[in-house]
Design an enzyme around this catalytic site. Structure first.
Site, mmCIF file in Angstrom:
data_model
loop_
_atom_site.group_PDB
_atom_site.id
_atom_site.type_symbol
_atom_site.label_atom_id
_atom_site.label_comp_id
_atom_site.label_asym_id
_atom_site.label_seq_id
_atom_site.Cartn_x
_atom_site.Cartn_y
_atom_site.Cartn_z
ATOM 1 N N TYR B 96 49.996 -0.536 36.483
ATOM 2 C CA TYR B 96 49.796 0.122 35.196
ATOM 3 C C TYR B 96 49.541 -0.951 34.147
ATOM 4 O O TYR B 96 50.129 -2.033 34.220
ATOM 5 C CB TYR B 96 51.055 0.930 34.842
ATOM 6 C CG TYR B 96 50.760 2.174 34.030
ATOM 7 C CD1 TYR B 96 49.970 3.191 34.553
ATOM 8 C CD2 TYR B 96 51.281 2.328 32.749
ATOM 9 C CE1 TYR B 96 49.706 4.330 33.813
ATOM 10 C CE2 TYR B 96 51.015 3.476 32.009
ATOM 11 C CZ TYR B 96 50.224 4.470 32.546
ATOM 12 O OH TYR B 96 49.962 5.593 31.819
ATOM 13 N N THR B 195 41.966 20.946 39.642
ATOM 14 C CA THR B 195 43.216 21.364 40.292
ATOM 15 C C THR B 195 44.396 20.479 39.907
ATOM 16 O O THR B 195 45.537 20.798 40.222
ATOM 17 C CB THR B 195 43.081 21.319 41.830
ATOM 18 O OG1 THR B 195 42.726 19.982 42.201
ATOM 19 C CG2 THR B 195 42.018 22.280 42.311
#
Lengths: 376, 376
Positions: B96, B195
């Protein structure tokens, strides 16, 4: 009363940019039947037209249009000069997103001298220098008749090649510098295609505002001379693409140059990626050309974590009529820079009689050549 | 006086998100020497920590932290639930962009019940439900002590799994719908990765505002069931990528759906190009993920002539502390939608004792699984 001379044309039309066919036929009827003898008429006009899209050296031809009647608010302008811009070539080729209605007169900007006026025109006098602003198609002809609202009076002290070419390239540069970031003195921009006329204008306009420019050029023979030339214009740093094949391009920034907040791309492909690499967190890259014909590829993290914005700029779309006032103010500023020697770029004035030679040069048939400006 | 229990730790530290090492040592000294017997102490806290970056199933372990002293403005919260988000996994993996200082407690959002208060805290009472807002790291533990400014009181009528997970995904969806275009009822958006939980939230939030959604999913077994599920949530149109291998995707738009002004991309590659194809002139695509790990490729003309803008969104960057008020207002709105049944997405509550099983599911080791929410 203006003399009326009907000239034989290979095809019986006047292009839409001058008058459409039906008006032309009406005019002919009018001229010989219910004519108002006090109505001003334009001189006949010699024009570069094309009636099909294709290679500009084969589909363009020179024709002579008969005089047209000036409506009350029309201004007839004797053209002095008009450039051949790459976008003019694209329009003739039919590859420009807005395809001109055929047949069409070539050219999109230029400068001329007011020749005669419709009966109600007060703001212009014969002899004034004017440019169509925003530009309109049909400047490659000796006389252009358009409504007074089209014309913008300019200072006659301006070299005609600059007056003729001030909108399409320099205004693009100025508008892009103003619209996409709030730059202040000491900030920096980065661009590829730095040798293009827009690129050269960006360098000089940035320098005028105390903004540093980082410039990327393609690898080529004589790149040192190119670097020197751009540096003289005010470029702070100039790199060839191969010089930027390093892990961290920002390490190449001079000590006094901050990471740029704004970048300009007129090339695409790797050259666009190099602009992105230089941009600081939250920066914006504006695409205004795609000389390499390659697309722009961007990593996901450039958007999410580096917060880059990618935008595009198209002068023609911006210059809708409601922008005319802003547009003209910017043109006046650019022309003042020209007159003060603060904005220069290379051009060659070619007589209208040599139009096809100028077009060959503009098409690159003779290698790299200065921008061609037709002198009428 | 709170009881003080010093628990043997494999390593003598408290992670930065709770208290840093030096403070912790100071606290121990303080506790046994110059202790103020009226000071409130937290209970000991059981936490998921990692002291190196790596695969979350191997670098995380459960430890117990000794009680900490509550400062005047601290609030001690007994955590009720906290989700395992993909970004939590990325933080542990060290991939990250903002790498947590090691050692660190996992988790970034969650919901808890106020347990005890620092002496000057007036705005909270024991039993209140609170979430850290904006979120902060370290929610995967049984007790969290943070300054009162961190906590936002919420309605206790909210299902805990939603209260725990309302920020990272639903707020991303809401913020992206609001920030990049002025949408009104009847407008449309297009998205890939429909989704995903953010994708499902976008569908429902759009529907709530009368905005049509065009949804792109990857080709997969059971795509008809997926389409049906998304349609039930409010999706107006759902296409698999292969259905969009046509010349003009816009011809597939239903009659009542306009070309979308806004698109969302969390996939990259071809799925991003499909979003761009649907966008109308002047539209914006916002990238917030890159599930395919492929970059985004854009043509020059998309920028210049179609005037598209490409942007990115990262919730963590937006939620700086000066945005706390706006952030909390939006959270309240989202939680009210949850309580009204207008915002749903699939989750599985897993007891904290089964943390590693939940992590295995979150890592995809057991195939597609609902979002895992740890219940303390």
């Amino acid at each position: 009363m203006a003399s009326v001379r009907l000239v034989a044309l290979k095809a019986p039309y006047v292009p839409s940019s001058l008058r459409n066919l039906s008006n032309f036929l009406l005019l002919r009827t009018h001229a010989f039947t219910v004519r108002d003898f006090s109505t001003a008429m334009s001189p006949p006009s010699t024009a570069v037209i094309y009636d099909q899209y294709g290679p500009p050296d084969s589909v363009t031809r020179i024709v002579e249009f008969s005089p047209v009647e000036l409506k009350e608010t029309d201004v007839c302008v004797k053209m002095l000069a008009a450039p051949i811009n790459p976008s003019d070539i694209n329009r003739i080729e039919g590859v420009y997103p807005v395809r001109p209605q055929l047949p069409s007169v070539g050219g999109y900007e230029g400068v001329g001298e007011v020749h005669s006026l419709g009966s109600s025109v007060k703001d212009f006098s014969p002899g004034d220098w004017v440019i169509p602003s925003p530009p309109t198609s049909g400047t490659w002809q000796t006389y252009v008749v358009k409504d007074q609202s089209v014309w913008h009076k300019i200072d006659k002290g301006t070299p005609i090649e600059y007056a003729a070419s001030i909108t399409v390239n320099p205004l693009t540069a100025l508008k892009m510098l103003e619209d996409f970031a709030s730059l202040k003195a000491g900030d920096a921009i980065v661009q590829n295609g730095a040798t293009s006329i827009v690129g050269q204008c960006i360098i000089q306009l940035a320098r005028n505002q105390g903004i540093h420019s980082i410039n990327i050029i393609r690898d080529r023979a004589g790149s040192d001379e190119v670097k020197e030339k751009l540096t003289k214009l005010g470029a702070n740093q100039v790199f060839t693409e191969s010089q930027l094949e390093v892990k961290n391009v920002k390490a190449l920034l001079a000590d006094d140059i901050p990471e740029p907040a704004l970048g300009f791309n007129c090339v695409g492909g790797n050259a666009a990626s190099l602009v992105l690499k230089f941009l600081r967190q939250g920066g914006t890259m504006v695409t205004y050309g795609g000389m390499s014909k390659k697309p722009i590829t961007v990593s996901t993290s450039s958007f999410i974590f580096k917060d880059l914005s990618l935008r595009g700029f198209w002068l023609q779309q911006w210059m809708t009529s409601d922008k005319a006032k802003e547009c003209r103010k910017m043109i006046d500023y650019l022309l003042s820079l020209v007159r003060e020697g603060k904005l220069t770029y290379e051009m060659e004035l070619t007589p209208f009689s040599d139009f096809h030679a100028a077009m060959d040069k503009a098409l690159g048939k003779l290698g790299s050549q200065p921008k061609q400006v037709i002198k009428f």
